[in-house]
Design a protein around this motif. Structure first.
Motif, PDB file in Angstrom:
ATOM      1  N   ALA A  62     -12.301  11.828 -11.118  1.00 11.83           N
ATOM      2  CA  ALA A  62     -13.371  12.428 -10.316  1.00 11.83           C
ATOM      3  C   ALA A  62     -14.295  11.336  -9.773  1.00 11.83           C
ATOM      4  CB  ALA A  62     -14.162  13.421 -11.161  1.00 11.83           C
ATOM      5  N   SER A  63     -14.525  10.307 -10.549  1.00  9.84           N
ATOM      6  CA  SER A  63     -15.371   9.219 -10.054  1.00  9.84           C
ATOM      7  C   SER A  63     -14.629   8.340  -9.062  1.00  9.84           C
ATOM      8  CB  SER A  63     -15.872   8.352 -11.215  1.00  9.84           C
ATOM      9  OG  SER A  63     -16.872   9.035 -11.919  1.00  9.84           O
ATOM     10  N   ALA A  64     -13.375   8.063  -9.350  1.00  9.40           N
ATOM     11  CA  ALA A  64     -12.590   7.249  -8.407  1.00  9.40           C
ATOM     12  C   ALA A  64     -12.614   7.899  -7.029  1.00  9.40           C
ATOM     13  CB  ALA A  64     -11.165   7.086  -8.911  1.00  9.40           C
ATOM     14  N   ALA A  65     -12.610   9.234  -7.002  1.00 10.75           N
ATOM     15  CA  ALA A  65     -12.590   9.951  -5.733  1.00 10.75           C
ATOM     16  C   ALA A  65     -13.861   9.698  -4.928  1.00 10.75           C
ATOM     17  CB  ALA A  65     -12.414  11.449  -5.974  1.00 10.75           C
ATOM     18  N   LYS A  66     -14.914   9.276  -5.580  1.00 10.61           N
ATOM     19  CA  LYS A  66     -16.156   8.987  -4.862  1.00 10.61           C
ATOM     20  C   LYS A  66     -16.376   7.477  -4.710  1.00 10.61           C
ATOM     21  CE  LYS A  66     -18.911  13.117  -6.113  1.00 10.61           C
ATOM     22  NZ  LYS A  66     -18.197  13.984  -5.205  1.00 10.61           N
ATOM     23  N   SER A  67     -15.385   6.676  -5.093  1.00  7.58           N
ATOM     24  CA  SER A  67     -15.617   5.229  -5.188  1.00  7.58           C
ATOM     25  C   SER A  67     -15.436   4.510  -3.855  1.00  7.58           C
ATOM     26  CB  SER A  67     -14.656   4.636  -6.217  1.00  7.58           C
ATOM     27  OG  SER A  67     -13.328   4.702  -5.713  1.00  7.58           O
ATOM     28  N   ASP A  68     -16.009   3.308  -3.795  1.00  7.46           N
ATOM     29  CA  ASP A  68     -15.728   2.406  -2.684  1.00  7.46           C
ATOM     30  C   ASP A  68     -14.504   1.564  -3.011  1.00  7.46           C
ATOM     31  OD1 ASP A  68     -18.235   2.693  -0.875  1.00  7.46           O
ATOM     32  OD2 ASP A  68     -18.998   2.623  -2.927  1.00  7.46           O
ATOM     33  N   ILE A  69     -14.386   1.191  -4.282  1.00  4.10           N
ATOM     34  CA  ILE A  69     -13.200   0.442  -4.703  1.00  4.10           C
ATOM     35  C   ILE A  69     -12.602   1.129  -5.925  1.00  4.10           C
ATOM     36  CG2 ILE A  69     -12.297  -1.785  -5.457  1.00  4.10           C
ATOM     37  CD1 ILE A  69     -14.810  -3.094  -4.325  1.00  4.10           C
ATOM     38  N   TRP A  70     -11.344   1.507  -5.803  1.00  2.00           N
ATOM     39  CA  TRP A  70     -10.642   2.047  -6.967  1.00  2.00           C
ATOM     40  C   TRP A  70      -9.639   1.008  -7.431  1.00  2.00           C
ATOM     41  CZ3 TRP A  70      -5.668   5.322  -6.703  1.00  2.00           C
ATOM     42  CH2 TRP A  70      -5.222   5.625  -8.010  1.00  2.00           C
ATOM     43  N   VAL A  71      -9.832   0.527  -8.627  1.00  2.00           N
ATOM     44  CA  VAL A  71      -8.911  -0.445  -9.205  1.00  2.00           C
ATOM     45  C   VAL A  71      -7.931   0.324 -10.078  1.00  2.00           C
ATOM     46  CG1 VAL A  71      -8.703  -2.504 -10.619  1.00  2.00           C
ATOM     47  CG2 VAL A  71     -10.760  -2.161  -9.219  1.00  2.00           C
ATOM     48  N   LYS A  72      -6.701   0.414  -9.558  1.00  2.00           N
ATOM     49  CA  LYS A  72      -5.693   1.249 -10.236  1.00  2.00           C
ATOM     50  C   LYS A  72      -5.031   0.411 -11.323  1.00  2.00           C
ATOM     51  CE  LYS A  72      -1.783   4.027  -8.513  1.00  2.00           C
ATOM     52  NZ  LYS A  72      -1.001   4.206  -7.269  1.00  2.00           N
ATOM     53  N   ILE A  73      -5.771   0.201 -12.366  1.00  2.00           N
ATOM     54  CA  ILE A  73      -5.378  -0.796 -13.373  1.00  2.00           C
ATOM     55  C   ILE A  73      -4.320  -0.275 -14.330  1.00  2.00           C
ATOM     56  CG2 ILE A  73      -7.075  -0.116 -15.121  1.00  2.00           C
ATOM     57  CD1 ILE A  73      -7.662  -3.175 -15.384  1.00  2.00           C
ATOM     58  N   LYS A  74      -3.500  -1.197 -14.795  1.00  2.91           N
ATOM     59  CA  LYS A  74      -2.546  -0.846 -15.855  1.00  2.91           C
ATOM     60  C   LYS A  74      -3.327  -0.625 -17.145  1.00  2.91           C
ATOM     61  CE  LYS A  74       1.288  -2.771 -18.373  1.00  2.91           C
ATOM     62  NZ  LYS A  74       2.203  -3.886 -18.502  1.00  2.91           N
ATOM     63  N   PRO A  75      -3.063   0.472 -17.843  1.00  2.00           N
ATOM     64  CA  PRO A  75      -3.858   0.754 -19.040  1.00  2.00           C
ATOM     65  C   PRO A  75      -3.784  -0.398 -20.040  1.00  2.00           C
ATOM     66  CG  PRO A  75      -2.368   2.580 -18.571  1.00  2.00           C
ATOM     67  CD  PRO A  75      -2.048   1.508 -17.592  1.00  2.00           C
TER      68      PRO A  75
END
Ligand code: SF4
Ligand code: SF4
Ligand code: SF4
Lengths: 179, 268, 744
Positions: free
Chosen positions: C248-261
């Motif tokens: 939900a926060s990523a959806a509002k982000s300027d940068i989403w870092v799709k990090i490996k867990p």
């Protein structure tokens, strides 16, 4: 009828040694005699004779059916759990019930208690039975019977102990007869 | 005056506080909704990956398709403008659009609960509560939907959902007042969910960035008007007749008509 | 007497009635009830507003008012006087009345006359229940010593009994879930860096950049916290969200870092190393307040952008971009400390990195940075410390491990002692408001620990999973029915007028059935264990009044003030001169832990499996709210997020019903559905936590959705703190009984 309703109300309270005693038992049996429910009577006598601790058995059954149990509480003895609404306590029908008591000039002695507990409703029927047959009829029709039907069938289906089956049938009998 | 609500998707966090507050305010049955929040996505859109919400409610439409289908008794009803005190009388069935504040309301004590209005709404904004009924007119339940909490609003409060929204994502006010916040949102481009086939003037509108609006409108706009069910058309056909019958409900006809309507439906 | 009337006669009358419908019905409906369909009148009609509620559907404790109609609580609302949550409350807060009136709630003391785990309940009197608790606990204490009693507390009501068992009875074996399975690591890691616990004190409302690692606001909702976050976004803060999932926060982000867990620490190290190498850190702050900068600099110098890019599976450019945004926004940056941080068993190091980054950016005591509000301190009244020493039975000291453990004893040490009887047996167990079946990984181990007890008592509001193991089960009044916790704080936006508030919890309605509060229950047990003379207060009301007296208030006064006392506050900004940040922590080095934040790789998924991560649903506080009809209905199941490309390869569709099995062969006992989305990495699946309750007493929550906790059988233990890491479990999807390999 007042006495009958009071007796039925009593029979739905949590069984404690103070009242769930030989006196109570003999009244129950004689009531079954009068109704000629011989099979029920015989079963109760048989189960009681075979029980190690009859009172505890009934207490466990009461807890399981009406309070908290595994796999789930079978039938919480409140109208609003079974009728109109989402199965929680103090639903719409509970408010309606309270309103009905008020209109007849009554209120619960313990103000905070839930008005739609089966014991209160039977006690209230006992009061109405005195001098208000119309009120009794209306109470049964609009408030009591709609949920009791459902409640009773849940209890009958799940009861392990004959005592509550008999009590359900007695309540059913006396509340239907009055319609 | 036309009350309206804006949902600002840039602010909404999808927390459902609004839907639960509404349930509490209006005792909404657990499986029914006067307002709802659906999570949309994450999904790819032409504007990029998007994830947002569809907080829906009655649109208090300009040409509400739910109103004309109501088969209940028509009565003469006097409306009062809460601001000026001006009055106006109109012939209405059990559901109508208020000529002063523009909300669409239901007269609960005259509703037959037949569900014709619920069937007619393209947004699925209405439901019939079968736990309650007007038995003396043969009612089967009572229809319900978002009222914009007018009884609260008249007392100077906000609608329950607006009050509890922790994001200030729900904005309520008079769309006809150009200085209202809602009107400003409309100027900024807040849109109702309309399509060529469903264009009945919704007054609940949505505002958001391009990708969220894309996701919302492509997933949540109704694209056809509900086809008239036999029951509904039967009602509509009978309606002029019914107008003649005073106290129609009390004669028990409502029950009879509804029963036949229902069996017809089954045969369909 | 009319009961000799026969059934036949009755039936005859009934058929006459039926024949006269429907006109008879219309006529009979002329008066009274039937004509009143009781349409819901709304919360304004005939209600009284009762103030002084403090929510506890989660532990944020928003301030409430109740709308009470004729003794029935019909609605909860935010207290308009509140400077914290204001008139808003979240979905859970709004649904509190359904907890209050939940028919499954515990009502009377119960005794288990069956087996643990398969209980047969019998209602008993309080007298009998308390006698049993008192004598059985005393027996354990006499035979095995005080250390033979373990306690699992949770929530405000568990504090007083916890103090009793720790300070008076004298056992160290107390394990709070909120510490050991949630926030403890965070607090300890910040303690080891800033010297104080951070809570969630970041001034997001006034930040230029907000940096979230795994936090997912919107799915995770705490009212005033979300307000801060949204205010920041409204003011134009750049939002950076590091998460394997498009949350939900990523959806509002300027940068989403799709990090490996499990690689977040590497990411943070690279960001910090970049800032240091490029001279983009706050030199003044570092000089004035930081210890061990040189060792720190050296310790992270290996963390190049490329090094991290490879580990984290994100572009080096993006790491650089994040570092640049942070540097450009410094010092007004909210590096969020996190809340539920027990993820991988390497978490202390990651959280240290959060704190060090905050310091490098100089983001402390400044607008938008790490800022603690200056609230009022209300001194609590509790048990005196009477148990002497006892350190020789402290499992943690005995093991000489987990030197940074939060207060209490790590759950694992307690369970090990239970099962092995070494270093000493633990034979009595008190569970108070916690559900260790769901909060603590490896359920079988918990069962084994419980089965060997001489006595178990549980106190709770709801029949949670753990209560099935109780010998005596006691019903507690819920937060709407009792006095309790005094909530204090400040206005949520630090740049608004500085104010402080004091809001004790006051009952909105009286307790129903035989529910009691913790003061009464604990005191009664204390008396029966021979500690009657140590009792500090006789009732909750007395306790709250005495505590309030410390700040010149009283319950009476608070009632006059609509439940919240507000007074002028203090400017929260600024850094105390002696504020010290240990970038390099010598004490850590002494104990043999990495003294500079260090990335430690964790186990990868075996072939065919994928990593299971979990998070929150906005309508649930984990398991505590599962049985709430409204909340349950808002989100009945917890769909498993599965990457769309993987789903396609596997032939799975959105909405498919599935189960899960983990790499140790444990299968979920209930089903959930698949959510197919591009918004999650290919090597990860996700679900909301807390679903799939097993106690069939909970009629609504029973087997709704899958229980991720069940699948968390592999225990990662954070070496510094002894807390559990819960995201190192790997699963396969089971569809129609067949388990499917998950392609890489
Ligand atoms: S309460 Fe507000 S933020 Fe929450 S879902 Fe509703 S509109 Fe969105
Ligand atoms: S949204 Fe539906 S119910 Fe509401 S006014 Fe429009 S048509 Fe009627
Ligand atoms: S955030 Fe929600 S559940 Fe938590 S205290 Fe506030 S209203 Fe209650």
């Amino acid at each position: 009828m007042t006495d009958i309703f009071r007796f039925l109300a009593q029979s739905m309270r949590y069984p404690a040694s103070e009242w769930f005693n030989e006196d109570f038992w003999s009244v129950l049996l004689s009531l079954l005699d009068e109704l000629q429910w011989q099979e029920d009577k015989a079963e109760l006598i048989r189960v009681k004779a075979g029980a190690k601790d009859f009172l505890e058995d009934v207490q466990i059954e009461h807890t399981r059916l009406f309070i908290n149990a595994i796999p789930h509480v079978v039938a919480a003895p409140y109208a609003s759990v079974h009728c109109k609404g989402d199965g929680t306590l103090y639903g719409m029908i509970a408010e309606q019930t309270k309103k009905f008591y008020r209109e007849k000039g009554f209120a619960l002695a313990k103000e905070n208690d839930l008005p739609d507990h089966i014991v209160y409703e039977l006690e209230f029927l006992a009061i109405l039975a005195n001098d208000d047959p119309d009120g009794q009829k209306k109470f049964l029709e609009t408030l009591f019977t709609p949920w009791f039907k459902i409640f009773k069938s849940k209890v009958l289906e799940e009861a392990h102990h004959p005592y509550y089956r008999v009590v359900m049938n007695l309540i059913d009998f006396f509340t239907r007869e009055e319609l | 005056m036309q009350y309206g609500m804006i949902i600002d998707l840039n602010r909404c966090v999808g927390c459902h506080a609004c839907t639960i507050a509404c349930k509490a305010e209006w005792d909404v049955p657990v499986d029914k909704e006067r307002n709802w929040v659906r999570r949309l996505g994450p999904a790819n859109t032409p504007e990029g990956l998007a994830s947002t919400y569809y907080p829906g409610l009655c649109n208090h439409c300009n040409e509400p398709s739910c109103v004309p289908v109501c088969p209940a008794d028509v009565i003469e009803k006097t409306f009062t403008d809460s601001k000026t005190g001006q009055t106006k009388s109109m012939e209405v069935a059990a559901t109508y659009k208020d000529p002063f504040n523009g909300t669409v309301q239901i007269d609960k004590d005259r509703c037959l609960g037949c569900g014709a209005c619920a069937d007619a709404c393209p947004y699925g904004a209405r439901y019939v509560n079968t736990d309650i009924k007007n038995e003396e007119i043969g009612g089967e339940g009572i229809a319900d939907k978002c009222t914009y909490c007018v009884t609260r609003v008249e007392k100077g409060l906000e609608p329950a959902c607006v009050q509890t929204c922790l994001a200030n994502a729900r904005i309520f006010g008079d769309l006809d007042d150009p200085n209202s916040e809602v009107a400003k949102y409309v100027k900024k481009g807040a849109k109702g969910l309309t399509s060529p086939a469903v264009n009945i003037g919704p007054n609940s509108r949505y505002y958001g960035n391009k990708k969220d609006m894309y996701l919302l409108t492509t997933t949540s706009t109704p694209t056809e008007m509900p086809s008239a069910s036999l029951r509904r058309s039967l009602m509509a056909r009978l309606k002029p007749e019914m107008r003649k019958v005073k106290n129609f409900g009390l004669l028990g006809l409502a029950g009879a008509v509804l029963v036949s309507g229902l069996t017809e439906d089954k045969k369909e | 007497m009319s009961f000799k009337v026969t059934r036949r006669k009755f039936l005859q009358t009934a058929s006459i009635a039926a024949a006269t419908l429907p006109l008879a019905k219309v006529v009979s409906a002329e008066t009274g009830f039937v004509r009143d369909p009781f349409t819901p009148p709304g919360s304004l009609e005939g209600t009284q507003t009762v103030t002084g509620g403090v929510c506890e559907m989660c532990f944020w404790r928003c301030q409430l008012v109740g709308k009470v109609r004729d003794k029935k609580l019909v609605k909860l609302e935010g207290n308009p006087k509140s400077i914290d949550n204001g008139k808003s409350i979240c979905a859970r807060g709004n649904a509190g009345i359904k907890l209050l009136y939940d028919p499954d709630r515990l009502k009377f003391p119960l005794k288990n006359v069956g087996e643990r785990g398969k209980p047969v309940w019998k209602q008993i009197s309080w007298q009998e229940a308390l006698d049993e608790c008192g004598s059985k606990l005393k027996a354990v204490q006499d035979k095995y010593g005080s250390q033979g009693i373990a306690m699992f507390p949770h929530g405000a009501s568990a504090k007083y009994p916890m103090d009793f068992f720790e300070k008076v009875v004298g056992t160290h074996n107390v394990s709070e879930a909120s510490f050991f399975q949630c926030r403890g690591i965070r607090d300890m890691a910040y303690m080891a860096t800033f010297g104080l616990a951070p809570d969630e004190n970041v001034d997001m409302a006034n930040a230029k950049a907000i940096f979230l690692i795994g936090c997912h606001f919107g799915e995770n909702v705490h009212v005033s916290h979300v307000k801060k976050y949204l205010k920041g976004l409204e003011n134009g803060a750049k939002l950076i969200v590091v998460d394997p999932r498009y949350s939900a926060s990523a959806a509002k982000s300027d940068i989403w870092v799709k990090i490996k867990p499990a690689t977040d620490t590497a990411f943070l190290l690279a960001v910090m190393n970049y800032l240091v190498q490029k001279d983009k850190y706050d030199k003044k702050f570092v000089e004035a307040h930081c210890v061990g900068f040189e060792e720190f600099k050296k310790g992270i110098s290996h963390a190049s952008l490329d090094w991290a890019a490879k580990i984290c599976d994100v572009p080096a450019k993006q790491i650089q971009e994040v570092a640049e945004v942070l540097a450009a926004s410094a010092p007004n940056v909210s590096v969020h400390p996190g809340r539920h941080v027990s993820w991988y068993g390497t978490d202390f190091q990651r959280i240290r990195a959060h704190a060090c980054l905050t310091a490098l950016l100089g983001a402390i005591g400044v607008k938008g940075g790490f800022v603690k509000g200056k609230g009022v301190k209300v001194k609590g009244i509790t048990w005196p410390t009477v148990a002497e020493g006892g350190e020789e039975h402290n499992l943690r000291l005995m093991a000489d491990k987990y030197h940074y453990a939060p207060p209490g004893t790590p759950t694992e040490l307690i369970r090990d002692a239970c099962i092995t009887g070494k270093p000493y047996p633990i034979k009595g167990c008190v569970v108070w408001g916690q559900n260790p079946m769901q909060t603590i990984p490896n359920q079988q181990k918990m069962v084994d620990a419980l089965k060997q007890m001489d006595f178990i008592m549980c106190v709770d509001v709801m029949p949670t999973d753990i209560t099935m193991y109780a010998d005596i089960l006691l019903p507690e009044a819920c937060y709407l029915e009792r006095y309790d916790f005094i909530k204090t704080g400040t206005q949520w936006n630090f740049t608004d007028k500085q104010q402080q508030y004091i809001a004790p919890r006051m009952p909105l309605v009286d307790a129903m059935f035989e529910r009691k509060d913790e003061i009464w229950i604990t005191n009664e047990i204390a008396k029966r264990m021979g500690y009657g003379d140590k009792i500090p207060v006789n009732s909750l009301e007395e306790k709250i009044n005495k505590e309030l007296a410390g700040v010149n208030l009283s319950i009476e006064q608070l009632k006059k003030e609509d439940g919240i006392h507000i007074q002028d506050g203090k400017d929260p900004y600024g850094v105390p001169e002696d504020f010290e940040v240990q970038l390099y922590n010598e004490d850590l080095a002494d104990k043999g832990y990495p003294a500079v934040p260090t990335y430690i790789a964790v186990e990868e998924a075996p072939k065919g499996f994928t990593r299971l991560v979990y998070g929150r649903s906005p309508v649930h506080t984990f398991n505590r709210t599962q049985n709430n009809v409204w909340l349950h209905n808002a989100m009945p199941v917890n769909p498993l997020w599965l990457n769309d490309e993987i789903a396609m390869k596997m032939g799975l569709k959105d909405g498919d019903e599935i189960e899960l099995v983990n790499s140790e062969g444990v299968k979920s006992s209930s089903k959930t559905v698949i959510k197919v989305t591009p918004g999650i990495r290919k090597d990860t699946v996700y679900m909301a936590h807390g679903y799939g309750s097993k106690n069939p007493l909970l009629t609504v929550g029973f087997h709704a959705g899958a229980d991720d906790q069940q699948l968390i059988t592999k225990l990662a233990i954070d070496p510094e703190t002894g807390c559990n890491g819960m995201r190192n479990n790997f699963v396969k999807i089971v569809k129609d009984g067949k388990s499917l390999d998950i392609p890489a």
